[in-house]
Design a protein around this motif. Sequence first.
Motif, mmCIF file in Angstrom:
data_model
loop_
_atom_site.group_PDB
_atom_site.id
_atom_site.type_symbol
_atom_site.label_atom_id
_atom_site.label_comp_id
_atom_site.label_asym_id
_atom_site.label_seq_id
_atom_site.Cartn_x
_atom_site.Cartn_y
_atom_site.Cartn_z
ATOM 1 N N ASN A 62 0.849 -1.194 0.000
ATOM 2 C CA ASN A 62 0.000 0.000 0.000
ATOM 3 C C ASN A 62 0.879 1.237 0.000
ATOM 4 N N ALA A 63 0.987 1.891 -1.168
ATOM 5 C CA ALA A 63 1.857 3.056 -1.288
ATOM 6 C C ALA A 63 1.292 4.287 -0.604
ATOM 7 N N MET A 64 0.060 4.210 -0.104
ATOM 8 C CA MET A 64 -0.466 5.316 0.687
ATOM 9 C C MET A 64 0.270 5.427 2.021
ATOM 10 N N ILE A 65 0.915 4.340 2.423
ATOM 11 C CA ILE A 65 1.668 4.303 3.681
ATOM 12 C C ILE A 65 3.149 4.487 3.362
ATOM 13 N N ASP A 66 3.763 5.504 3.950
ATOM 14 C CA ASP A 66 5.176 5.807 3.696
ATOM 15 C C ASP A 66 5.899 5.894 5.035
ATOM 16 N N LYS A 67 6.542 4.816 5.434
ATOM 17 C CA LYS A 67 7.243 4.778 6.711
ATOM 18 C C LYS A 67 8.741 4.608 6.483
ATOM 19 N N ARG A 68 9.497 5.123 7.440
ATOM 20 C CA ARG A 68 10.952 5.098 7.330
ATOM 21 C C ARG A 68 11.549 4.431 8.572
ATOM 22 N N PRO A 69 11.681 3.118 8.551
ATOM 23 C CA PRO A 69 12.297 2.422 9.684
ATOM 24 C C PRO A 69 13.781 2.763 9.793
ATOM 25 N N ALA A 70 14.299 2.643 10.999
ATOM 26 C CA ALA A 70 15.731 2.867 11.196
ATOM 27 C C ALA A 70 16.542 1.721 10.628
ATOM 28 N N LEU A 71 16.022 0.500 10.772
ATOM 29 C CA LEU A 71 16.726 -0.704 10.343
ATOM 30 C C LEU A 71 15.732 -1.706 9.779
ATOM 31 N N ILE A 72 16.181 -2.489 8.802
ATOM 32 C CA ILE A 72 15.381 -3.580 8.250
ATOM 33 C C ILE A 72 16.242 -4.832 8.289
ATOM 34 N N ALA A 73 15.864 -5.773 9.143
ATOM 35 C CA ALA A 73 16.592 -7.037 9.254
ATOM 36 C C ALA A 73 15.961 -8.043 8.305
ATOM 37 N N ARG A 74 16.663 -8.376 7.240
ATOM 38 C CA ARG A 74 16.139 -9.324 6.243
ATOM 39 C C ARG A 74 16.580 -10.717 6.676
ATOM 40 N N CYS A 75 15.700 -11.386 7.407
ATOM 41 C CA CYS A 75 16.049 -12.623 8.110
ATOM 42 C C CYS A 75 16.021 -13.830 7.181
ATOM 43 N N ARG A 76 17.020 -14.688 7.338
ATOM 44 C CA ARG A 76 17.084 -15.911 6.531
ATOM 45 C C ARG A 76 16.682 -17.148 7.316
ATOM 46 N N ASP A 77 16.683 -17.048 8.646
ATOM 47 C CA ASP A 77 16.338 -18.215 9.459
ATOM 48 C C ASP A 77 15.844 -17.752 10.824
ATOM 49 N N THR A 78 15.428 -18.728 11.631
ATOM 50 C CA THR A 78 14.869 -18.412 12.949
ATOM 51 C C THR A 78 15.900 -17.740 13.844
ATOM 52 N N ALA A 79 17.154 -18.138 13.736
ATOM 53 C CA ALA A 79 18.203 -17.511 14.550
ATOM 54 C C ALA A 79 18.276 -16.016 14.270
ATOM 55 N N ASP A 80 18.090 -15.614 13.013
ATOM 56 C CA ASP A 80 18.080 -14.187 12.681
ATOM 57 C C ASP A 80 16.927 -13.472 13.374
ATOM 58 N N VAL A 81 15.786 -14.127 13.423
ATOM 59 C CA VAL A 81 14.625 -13.519 14.080
ATOM 60 C C VAL A 81 14.886 -13.368 15.571
ATOM 61 N N VAL A 82 15.435 -14.396 16.192
ATOM 62 C CA VAL A 82 15.760 -14.320 17.619
ATOM 63 C C VAL A 82 16.720 -13.168 17.878
ATOM 64 N N SER A 83 17.769 -13.054 17.086
ATOM 65 C CA SER A 83 18.740 -11.972 17.265
ATOM 66 C C SER A 83 18.088 -10.610 17.090
ATOM 67 N N SER A 84 17.187 -10.485 16.134
ATOM 68 C CA SER A 84 16.532 -9.209 15.856
ATOM 69 C C SER A 84 15.606 -8.794 16.989
ATOM 70 N N VAL A 85 14.819 -9.741 17.501
ATOM 71 C CA VAL A 85 13.923 -9.423 18.613
ATOM 72 C C VAL A 85 14.728 -8.993 19.837
ATOM 73 N N ARG A 86 15.778 -9.709 20.143
ATOM 74 C CA ARG A 86 16.594 -9.359 21.313
ATOM 75 C C ARG A 86 17.270 -8.009 21.129
ATOM 76 N N PHE A 87 17.751 -7.741 19.932
ATOM 77 C CA PHE A 87 18.375 -6.444 19.660
ATOM 78 C C PHE A 87 17.379 -5.312 19.856
ATOM 79 N N ALA A 88 16.182 -5.447 19.281
ATOM 80 C CA ALA A 88 15.181 -4.387 19.386
ATOM 81 C C ALA A 88 14.796 -4.136 20.838
ATOM 82 N N ARG A 89 14.648 -5.197 21.600
ATOM 83 C CA ARG A 89 14.304 -5.042 23.019
ATOM 84 C C ARG A 89 15.402 -4.276 23.749
ATOM 85 N N GLU A 90 16.634 -4.670 23.547
ATOM 86 C CA GLU A 90 17.744 -4.026 24.253
ATOM 87 C C GLU A 90 17.942 -2.580 23.802
#
Length: 470
Positions: free
Chosen positions: A36-64
Motif C-alpha cells: 500500500n503506497a499510501m503508507i510511507d514509513k521510514r524504519p531505522a533498520l530492516i533485518a532481512r532474516c534468513r532463518d529463525t536464529a536471525d529472528v531471535v537476534s533481531s527481537v533481542r536487539f530491538a528489546r535491548e
Amino acid sequence: MTTAFDTHANSLAEQLHGSLVRVGDPDYDEARGLYNAMIDKRPALIARCRDTADVVSSVRFAREAGLEIAVRGGGHSGAGLASVDGGLVIDLSPMNGVEIEPETRRATVQGGALLGDLDRAAHAFGLATPAGIISTTGVGGLTLGGGHGYLSRTYGLTVDNLVSADVVLADGSFVTASEDAHQDLFWALRGGGGNFGVVTSFDFRLHPVATVFGGPTLWPLEAAGDVLRWYRDFLPSAPEDVYGFFAFMTVPPAPPFPEELHLRKMCGIVWCCTGDPGQAADALASVSEPAAPALHGAQELPYPVLQAAFDGLYPAGHQWYWQGDFVAELPDEAIARHLEHAEALPTMQSGMHLYPIDGAVHRVAADETAFSHRDATWSMAIVGVDPDPANADRIREWTIDYWEALHPYSMGGAYLNFMMDEGQERVRATYRDNYTRLAAIKAAYGPDNLFHVNQNIRPSGLPPEPAARR
C-alpha cells in the motif's frame, strides 16, 4: 562519526545470516516499500532474516535498543503495519520455503512465504488449503488474522487448518505452539494477529483440491439490486463446495473480458466450486434468474490460476484505503445503500466485495479460536484503490462514506486484515467475548506489549491506548 547506535547495529549485522538494511543504503527505499503506497514509513533498520536464529537476534536487539518492532511477511497490510517509523522491521520475506508431505496432506510453510508459494507447491500434489484470493499476499499475516478464501465454505478458515506454529516470543525465546503444547498461545494465534510473537513457520492441513470450476459472472449495474437479493438467498443455501464472492467493480480493459464490457461499472460474482464440474455447472444454472448475465465465465481451471487471477489488477505500489465489517444479513435497506455507493465507484480498481464465511466456518465455536465471528455470513471489504497519489483523498473519502452508510447493518467487528488503524474499540468489537482471554494471554507472553505495531491487543494491566486514528 560512529554512534553507539551504529555500534549496536553493526553487532546485529554480524549476527545475521541475512542482511541488515540501514537508512542511506542503496536498497533502503526498495526494502522499506509496502504494498500500500499510501503508507510511507521510514524504519531505522530492516533485518532481512534468513532463518529463525536471525529472528531471535533481531527481537533481542530491538528489546535491548528500545526500538519498536514491525514484522513483515508479504507486506500487504492495508494499514501499513508491516513497517514502523524509526524502528526495526523484521523482514521474513527471505524465509519463503514450503515443504509438502503428500501422504499426510501437510504443508510446512515459512513465515515469509506468499500464498502463491504455498499454492504452487501444494498443487503439484493436487492439494490446497483455504487462504485468500490474491497470490502475492503473505501467508503469515493472512493466517494470523484468521484467513478466509475460496475454499472456506468447504474447509473453514486458514486458522482452522493450522496444526502448529513455531514462534519467537517477546523475550527472544522460541516455542512451538499446538493443541499439545502452549495451548493458550496456539488458541490466540488463530486469529489474534501479530500480537504474540514472530511466527517463523506454520504447519497446515491440506485438502484434495486440484481443478476447480470457477470464474466470474457479470451483470449490468442496473440489475445489481435484483442480483444481490438473489445472491443473499442462493449462496447460503448452496452446497458447501459452491463458493462465490459478490463484487461491485469496473471491468478491467484487458482479456479475458470482451471489449464491449471494458471500463463498465458492473456487479459480479466470482465462483469457485470444488466438487464435480458437472454438478457445479448445474448448481450455477440459476445465475440468469435475477437478470441475464453480460458474461458467464465459470469454467474448469487449476486452483492456483484462480488464486492468481487478480494479481495483475492489484500490483504492489498502488494507493489503498480499506474498510471492512462482518455481516450476518443483507436487508433491503442495506442493499439500497450499497447501490448508492456502487454507482459512485471512484476509480477502476475500487470496489466492494462480500466474501462468504459460512459453511465449515460455522462449525467451529466462537470460543474455539481467537476468531470470534463464527456467526457471520459474509466478510465485507470496501476498498478504494488507484495508482495515482493525487487520487488518495478521493478514494479514502469514498471508502469511508460507503463504510459509514453500511456499518449500521453490520455485526460491529471486522476481519482483522480489512482494517486500517482504527483503535482499541474497533479491535475489541472484532474479538467480542474473546478479547479478555486474549489480553490475559498477551500479558503472559508479552506483558510490556513489545509486539504492538498491529491491530493491538493490549496486555491485561496496561493503561488504555490513545484515541483511534482513521
